[in-house]
Design an enzyme around this catalytic site. Structure first.
Site, PDB file in Angstrom:
ATOM      1  N   ASP A  36      64.772  30.312  38.767  1.00  0.00           N
ATOM      2  CA  ASP A  36      65.534  30.250  37.506  1.00  0.00           C
ATOM      3  C   ASP A  36      66.924  29.697  37.790  1.00  0.00           C
ATOM      4  O   ASP A  36      67.368  29.658  38.941  1.00  0.00           O
ATOM      5  CB  ASP A  36      65.658  31.662  36.896  1.00  0.00           C
ATOM      6  CG  ASP A  36      65.838  31.649  35.377  1.00  0.00           C
ATOM      7  OD1 ASP A  36      64.934  32.113  34.662  1.00  0.00           O
ATOM      8  OD2 ASP A  36      66.899  31.171  34.900  1.00  0.00           O
ATOM      9  N   ASP A  62      66.710  24.310  38.812  1.00  0.00           N
ATOM     10  CA  ASP A  62      66.853  23.645  37.513  1.00  0.00           C
ATOM     11  C   ASP A  62      65.583  22.817  37.364  1.00  0.00           C
ATOM     12  O   ASP A  62      65.367  21.865  38.126  1.00  0.00           O
ATOM     13  CB  ASP A  62      68.101  22.758  37.501  1.00  0.00           C
ATOM     14  CG  ASP A  62      68.238  21.997  36.181  1.00  0.00           C
ATOM     15  OD1 ASP A  62      67.293  21.999  35.359  1.00  0.00           O
ATOM     16  OD2 ASP A  62      69.291  21.383  35.966  1.00  0.00           O
ATOM     17  N   VAL A  63      64.742  23.173  36.413  1.00  0.00           N
ATOM     18  CA  VAL A  63      63.427  22.513  36.310  1.00  0.00           C
ATOM     19  C   VAL A  63      63.529  21.019  36.016  1.00  0.00           C
ATOM     20  O   VAL A  63      62.557  20.292  36.164  1.00  0.00           O
ATOM     21  CB  VAL A  63      62.495  23.173  35.252  1.00  0.00           C
ATOM     22  CG1 VAL A  63      62.099  24.577  35.666  1.00  0.00           C
ATOM     23  CG2 VAL A  63      63.110  23.131  33.862  1.00  0.00           C
ATOM     24  N   TYR A 154      61.170  20.445  19.680  1.00  0.00           N
ATOM     25  CA  TYR A 154      60.476  21.578  20.316  1.00  0.00           C
ATOM     26  C   TYR A 154      58.969  21.420  20.137  1.00  0.00           C
ATOM     27  O   TYR A 154      58.196  21.563  21.084  1.00  0.00           O
ATOM     28  CB  TYR A 154      60.965  22.904  19.716  1.00  0.00           C
ATOM     29  CG  TYR A 154      60.459  24.145  20.431  1.00  0.00           C
ATOM     30  CD1 TYR A 154      61.022  24.552  21.643  1.00  0.00           C
ATOM     31  CD2 TYR A 154      59.425  24.922  19.899  1.00  0.00           C
ATOM     32  CE1 TYR A 154      60.577  25.695  22.305  1.00  0.00           C
ATOM     33  CE2 TYR A 154      58.979  26.068  20.545  1.00  0.00           C
ATOM     34  CZ  TYR A 154      59.555  26.454  21.744  1.00  0.00           C
ATOM     35  OH  TYR A 154      59.098  27.589  22.394  1.00  0.00           O
ATOM     36  N   LYS A 158      56.422  20.847  23.236  1.00  0.00           N
ATOM     37  CA  LYS A 158      55.341  21.802  23.495  1.00  0.00           C
ATOM     38  C   LYS A 158      53.969  21.144  23.298  1.00  0.00           C
ATOM     39  O   LYS A 158      52.991  21.507  23.960  1.00  0.00           O
ATOM     40  CB  LYS A 158      55.506  23.041  22.595  1.00  0.00           C
ATOM     41  CG  LYS A 158      56.727  23.897  22.953  1.00  0.00           C
ATOM     42  CD  LYS A 158      56.648  24.420  24.383  1.00  0.00           C
ATOM     43  CE  LYS A 158      57.729  25.425  24.709  1.00  0.00           C
ATOM     44  NZ  LYS A 158      57.677  25.921  26.103  1.00  0.00           N
ATOM     45  N   THR A 192      68.238  31.429  24.168  1.00  0.00           N
ATOM     46  CA  THR A 192      68.857  30.279  23.522  1.00  0.00           C
ATOM     47  C   THR A 192      68.485  30.154  22.040  1.00  0.00           C
ATOM     48  O   THR A 192      68.802  29.143  21.416  1.00  0.00           O
ATOM     49  CB  THR A 192      68.427  28.999  24.271  1.00  0.00           C
ATOM     50  OG1 THR A 192      67.026  29.105  24.591  1.00  0.00           O
ATOM     51  CG2 THR A 192      69.209  28.805  25.551  1.00  0.00           C
TER      52      THR A 192
END
Ligand code: NAD
Length: 249
Positions: A36, A62-63, A154, A158, A192
């Site tokens: 994370d 950090d992905v 979003y 997704k 968030t």
């Protein structure tokens, strides 16, 4: 122990569903990498797992960073010898009231879509070499349908996770790697969250759920556990809603 002898990386494991998944995996015998951006919270999860008799290590990730992913996989193999499971769970909310925000679109694509691709890209070579692996990508009910309370970025990100999962499942099945997606419904608000954290908005969201309640983080964690484990050995490329019936309406 359902994950005995397995090593699992869980991203976004310093909070919410990622924390629940990391703890459950450790309780089921996996050695877990808690990955994370949030160091203090991630270290606290590792400490809790240790106190409960499990084994885990924290790694800052950090992905969106290809280099960070490379280090994560190399350090995991150095510490634990293998990578059997990746849960691509890290994400940022898309409940931005500015529906046409450019920066939200870019952030969604960067973190929620590209972050998942980079994760698969980083672990697949090690899994190919081992001839086994299970990847669980966390999408959302938002990967199936449009919604009033989230930015279209979003939904698009997704949705990308949902279909990239199927592509990876098809392409890497011959290497012994299974790839599936999990689609949580209305869960406790994300760190968030903006609009979807508003009590009045949440009331309207809950009204659309046949089970008339929000989901619990462990209900997603148990789904991740099944897909990660060898119990799901003939299952790849599927999408599993954990949504109290939302998508059935
Ligand atoms: P959360 O906000 O509690 O946790 C998300 C974690 O991801 C945090 O610890 C955060 O630090 C981490 N993260 C964010 N950006 C990162 C980055 N660039 N690199 C590494 N880590 C990063 O959210 P949650 O509710 O536990 O959500 C987990 C996943 O489930 C997300 O992918 C989310 O989109 C999805 N989801 C959530 C809901 C919901 O209602 N909460 C519903 C459907 C799907």
């Amino acid at each position: 122990m359902r994950l005995k002898d397995k090593v699992a990386i869980v991203t976004g494991a310093a909070s919410g569903m990622g924390t629940s998944t990391a703890k459950l995996f450790a309780a089921e015998g996996a050695r877990v990498v808690v990955a994370d951006l949030l160091e203090a919270e991630g270290e606290a999860v590792v400490a809790e797992i240790g106190a409960a008799g499990g084994e885990a290590r924290f790694q800052k990730l950090d992905v969106t960073s290809e280099a960070a992913w490379e280090s994560l996989v190399a350090d995991t193999i150095a510490a634990f010898g293998q990578v059997d499971v990746l849960v691509n769970n890290a994400g940022v909310s898309g409940s931005d009231p500015d529906r046409l925000s450019m920066s939200t679109w870019d952030e969604q694509m960067n973190v929620n879509a590209k972050g998942v691709f980079l994760g698969m890209r980083a672990v697949v070579p090690a899994m190919q070499q081992a001839g086994r692996g299970s990847i669980v990508n966390i999408s959302s009910i938002s990967g199936f349908v449009g919604q009033k309370f989230v930015h279209m970025g979003y939904n698009a990100a997704k949705g990308a996770v949902r279909l990239a999962t199927k592509a990876a499942a098809v392409q890497f099945a011959g290497d012994g790697i299974r790839v599936n997606s999990v689609h949580p419904g209305v869960m406790p608000a994300m760190r968030t969250s903006q609009m979807t954290a508003d009590p009045e908005v949440r009331r309207k969201m809950l009204a659309a759920i046949p089970m008339e309640r929000e989901g619990r983080v462990e209900e997603v964690a148990y789904t991740n556990l099944f897909l990660a484990s060898d119990e799901a050995s003939y299952i790849t490329g599927i999408e599993v809603p954990v949504d109290g019936g939302y998508l059935a309406m």
